[in-house]
Design an enzyme around this catalytic site. Structure first.
Site, PDB file in Angstrom:
ATOM      1  N   LYS A   1     -41.817  29.982 -26.322  1.00 22.42           N
ATOM      2  CA  LYS A   1     -41.185  29.953 -25.006  1.00 22.42           C
ATOM      3  C   LYS A   1     -40.452  28.632 -24.852  1.00 22.42           C
ATOM      4  O   LYS A   1     -41.067  27.557 -24.913  1.00 22.42           O
ATOM      5  CB  LYS A   1     -42.257  30.103 -23.931  1.00 22.42           C
ATOM      6  CG  LYS A   1     -41.695  30.031 -22.523  1.00 22.42           C
ATOM      7  CD  LYS A   1     -42.772  30.331 -21.500  1.00 22.42           C
ATOM      8  CE  LYS A   1     -42.241  30.160 -20.094  1.00 22.42           C
ATOM      9  NZ  LYS A   1     -43.253  30.426 -19.087  1.00 22.42           N
TER      10      LYS A   1
ATOM     11  N   LYS B   1     -38.838  33.946 -25.878  1.00 30.48           N
ATOM     12  CA  LYS B   1     -38.282  33.907 -24.532  1.00 30.48           C
ATOM     13  C   LYS B   1     -37.468  32.649 -24.338  1.00 30.48           C
ATOM     14  O   LYS B   1     -37.967  31.581 -24.702  1.00 30.48           O
ATOM     15  CB  LYS B   1     -39.458  33.931 -23.548  1.00 30.48           C
ATOM     16  CG  LYS B   1     -39.100  33.854 -22.109  1.00 30.48           C
ATOM     17  CD  LYS B   1     -40.346  33.780 -21.289  1.00 30.48           C
ATOM     18  CE  LYS B   1     -39.936  33.437 -19.880  1.00 30.48           C
ATOM     19  NZ  LYS B   1     -41.010  32.967 -19.088  1.00 30.48           N
TER      20      LYS B   1
HETATM   21  C1  PBG Z   1     -44.463  31.406 -15.822  1.00 36.04           C
HETATM   22  C2  PBG Z   1     -43.288  32.203 -16.239  1.00 36.04           C
HETATM   23  C3  PBG Z   1     -41.917  31.909 -16.110  1.00 36.04           C
HETATM   24  C4  PBG Z   1     -41.238  33.036 -16.563  1.00 36.04           C
HETATM   25  C5  PBG Z   1     -42.191  33.947 -16.983  1.00 36.04           C
HETATM   26  N1  PBG Z   1     -43.455  33.409 -16.796  1.00 36.04           N
HETATM   27  C6  PBG Z   1     -41.227  30.748 -15.510  1.00 36.04           C
HETATM   28  C7  PBG Z   1     -41.290  29.429 -16.105  1.00 36.04           C
HETATM   29  O1  PBG Z   1     -41.838  29.201 -17.187  1.00 36.04           O
HETATM   30  O2  PBG Z   1     -40.792  28.522 -15.433  1.00 36.04           O
HETATM   31  C8  PBG Z   1     -39.741  33.208 -16.554  1.00 36.04           C
HETATM   32  C9  PBG Z   1     -39.261  34.619 -16.476  1.00 36.04           C
HETATM   33  C10 PBG Z   1     -37.828  34.773 -16.112  1.00 36.04           C
HETATM   34  O3  PBG Z   1     -37.050  33.808 -15.969  1.00 36.04           O
HETATM   35  O4  PBG Z   1     -37.434  35.932 -15.941  1.00 36.04           O
HETATM   36  N2  PBG Z   1     -44.708  30.249 -16.519  1.00 36.04           N
END
Ligand code: PBG
Length: 323
Positions: free
Chosen positions: A195, A248
């Site tokens: 991520k 992601k």
């Molecule tokens: C929680 C999380 C996030 C997303 C999914 N789980 C936000 C982040 O890490 O700030 C992002 C999903 C999206 O942008 O559609 N940590």
């Protein structure tokens, strides 16, 4: 085998021929639809930066879940916004917490719909970080305990799968251990293994009210410049017991999806995030792009890069176009 002996256009002459040799398919079977759940009653409100995406109160979930299931979408992933936030994110594992109640409501209305839960603290902490703060920093190992409690509470409420998105070190292993101890050895973990610290999460933070109140997430989410590190992250998660590896965001990181596909035999998921949705939507609404074609192309390309599963806010809109 060069021109004129080999003419690639021969196999592109009509749709039947093209379909015959098509290498990648897009099917509704691979889609996961994200759902935002908010406190209150009778709430169905649109997210400003994500036209067509709504936040629902628990009592409005049954109808929505039915619609999703009837479209043939196999799974949802839940994000909860609690009534009250605190320093340690205790709402994340509250017995009657927002996600716990949402799971129950969805499972009651549509038992066949798979319910995946996002396991993270950022929606539940007053400071908006994904972990517990100690001396101004996110403390890794204390956070692991909170995440493990959260995952177990989701499983107890009836979740079919948990998806840790916090990016703490060792969280997959700790969650696996806690789930097994609590009698949930059959519940898989879809790890947000790779991520990135991405600007494309902007609209999500509006929807989930989870923007960090100080600093940013660069000390735990990955540097967009790094590809080899993605392999180290994914290797750790596999060793710790992850069942599915997620990358992601999706479209700007197709190279990472492909690298993981080639390096692991685990199912690979890709999250087409809120910013990717917002860009395509905005261009479509302005008439600058043919939205449907652009969306289908982007999803097909994510599959071609090697994703088995795609989490996308477009799932409902396109389900009937691909089934
Ligand atoms: C929680 C999380 C996030 C997303 C999914 N789980 C936000 C982040 O890490 O700030 C992002 C999903 C999206 O942008 O559609 N940590």
């Amino acid at each position: 085998m060069f021109f004129p002996a080999y003419r690639p256009r021969r196999l592109r002459r009509n749709e039947k021929l093209r379909a015959l040799v098509r290498e990648t398919e897009l099917s509704v079977n691979h889609l996961v639809y994200p759902l935002f759940v908010v406190p209150g009653k009778g709430v169905k409100e649109e997210v400003t930066s994500m036209p067509g995406v709504f936040r629902f109160s628990v009592d409005r979930l049954a109808d929505e879940a039915r619609e999703i299931a009837d479209l043939g979408i196999p799974a949802v992933i839940l994000f909860g916004i609690p009534e009250k936030k605190d320093e340690i994110g205790s709402g994340a594992y509250a017995k009657r917490g927002i996600v716990q109640r949402a799971i129950e409501a969805i499972k009651k209305a549509t038992p066949e719909l798979l319910v995946i839960t996002d396991v993270c603290l950022c929606e539940y902490t007053s400071h908006g970080h994904c972990g517990i703060i100690k001396d101004g920093e996110v403390e890794n190992d204390l956070t692991l305990e909170q995440l493990a409690r959260t995952a177990v509470s989701h499983a107890k409420a009836g979740a079919d799968m948990v998806a840790p998105s916090d990016m703490m070190d060792g969280r997959v292993g700790r969650i696996r251990e806690a789930l097994d101890e609590a009698g949930f050895s059959h519940i898989p973990i879809m790890s947000y293994a790779v991520k990135y610290c991405s600007s494309f999460y902007g609209p999500f933070r509006e929807a989930a009210e989870s923007a960090p109140q100080f600093g940013d997430r660069r000390s735990y989410q990955m540097d967009p410049a790094n590809a080899r590190e993605a392999l180290r992250e994914a290797t750790l998660d596999v060793e710790e017991g992850a069942d599915i590896l997620m990358v992601k965001p999706a479209l700007p990181y197709l190279d990472i999806i492909k690298t993981l596909r080639e390096s692991f035999n685990h199912p690979i998921a890709a999250y087409q995030v809120s910013g990717e949705y917002a860009m395509l939507k905005a261009a479509g609404q302005n008439g600058w792009l043919d939205e449907e074609r652009a969306v289908l192309e982007s999803l097909l390309c994510i599959r071609r890069a090697g994703a088995d599963i795609i989490l996308t806010y477009f799932a409902k809109e396109i389900a009937s176009k691909i089934s």
